[in-house]
Design an enzyme around this catalytic site. Sequence first.
Site, short mmCIF file in Angstrom:
data_model
loop_
_atom_site.label_atom_id
_atom_site.label_comp_id
_atom_site.label_asym_id
_atom_site.label_seq_id
_atom_site.Cartn_x
_atom_site.Cartn_y
_atom_site.Cartn_z
N ASP A 9 0.81 -1.22 0.00
CA ASP A 9 0.00 0.00 0.00
C ASP A 9 0.84 1.27 0.00
OD1 ASP A 9 0.81 -0.69 2.67
OD2 ASP A 9 -0.65 0.73 3.46
N GLU A 35 0.01 -1.17 5.62
CA GLU A 35 1.12 -0.75 6.46
C GLU A 35 0.99 0.72 6.84
OE1 GLU A 35 5.11 0.96 7.44
OE2 GLU A 35 3.73 1.51 5.83
#
Length: 380
Positions: free
Chosen positions: A82, A144
């Site tokens: 991400d 994350e």
Amino acid sequence: MRRASDADRVRLNDTFAELCRIESPSGRERACADRVSEELRGLGLVVEEDGAGAEVGSDAGNLLARVPGGRPQSILLCAHLDTVPPLAPIEPVVVDGGWENAEEGILGADNKAAIAVIIELARRFAARGERPPVGLELLFTVSEENGLRGAKAFDAARLSSEFGYVFDHASPIGGIVVAAPTYDKIVAVLHGRAAHAGIRPEEGRSAIAAAARAIAAMRLGRLDEHTTANVGTIAGGTATNVVPERCRLDAEVRGLDDDRVAEVVTEIVDHLTDAANGAECDLDVTVERQFQGYRSKPGAPHIVAAARALENCGYEPHHLVTGGGSDANAFQSAGLPCANLADGTERNHEPGERISIDALEGMLEVAIALLDAAAEVVSS
């Protein structure tokens, strides 16, 4: 030491640019996860996806693949799929020897650079039919950027690695993070009483005014060498002619000392309580630990191996103490020694984000050298 070939470097840059074009903000990593899975399976690797997506609110789970090595021991290499939300289309271009976004938005080098490096490392051995000096466990996590949620949801018992690495510190290559903070998030909602602001203001109880008093009393910013506090968002009210009955604020405290973090959190909650009581407002407050801090000893095997690999590639290794978290925090908490290595990205999370081609290719060289250094360490 084995070096990357010109063909390896070309592929690395092409892969990086392709990955950057795939938008993958936290919660919407599916397209990037599918592309990574496709590439790894094309190399003959088995890719397993866990069920973390449903747990953390993402449309994809964490991906795990393994490459058998010349020794029974393995090490973990991890990158996150991400990015922070892109506020503009992403079109990677090379400017003055570095990758940038042609549009006014993030590039996504955080963490697409690390993903590209890990994929190229896997290609290196699959294409040549060679085994790496140690086995590799390749993990690609989701979510994350919003609290290491994918890594925290991952079952670390599935790993057999001696130790691991993430490439996720936006600073010049050479840095090895040996200490990262504990991070507590505070969410406070103040409840007042609505009233017409022009006719009956004395009957109202302003939740916004109470929140403002609380914030004004807080010590924010860098409180000491290893502790920070911040109020990041505040929202409330419905209209200018209504005394606001509700206000929410989000704050955080980070620090290397857990007792100090707890002390500052308590101080912030006390200010919120005093302000709410003084304004005759009710207060709902929650404190949630986003991740646990850690310190690694300079002589720990994974730190020694990282320093050796950096030296072998011509970099000067140095230890870093950081105020930012990474998936390394989650793995350390799960009992797996893990280091966060500087990846050469610049201005991550900003529209001017970039990474030089030298840094991208240098990271690949370090990853290659890391395998040899890890093999030496685990065999000693």
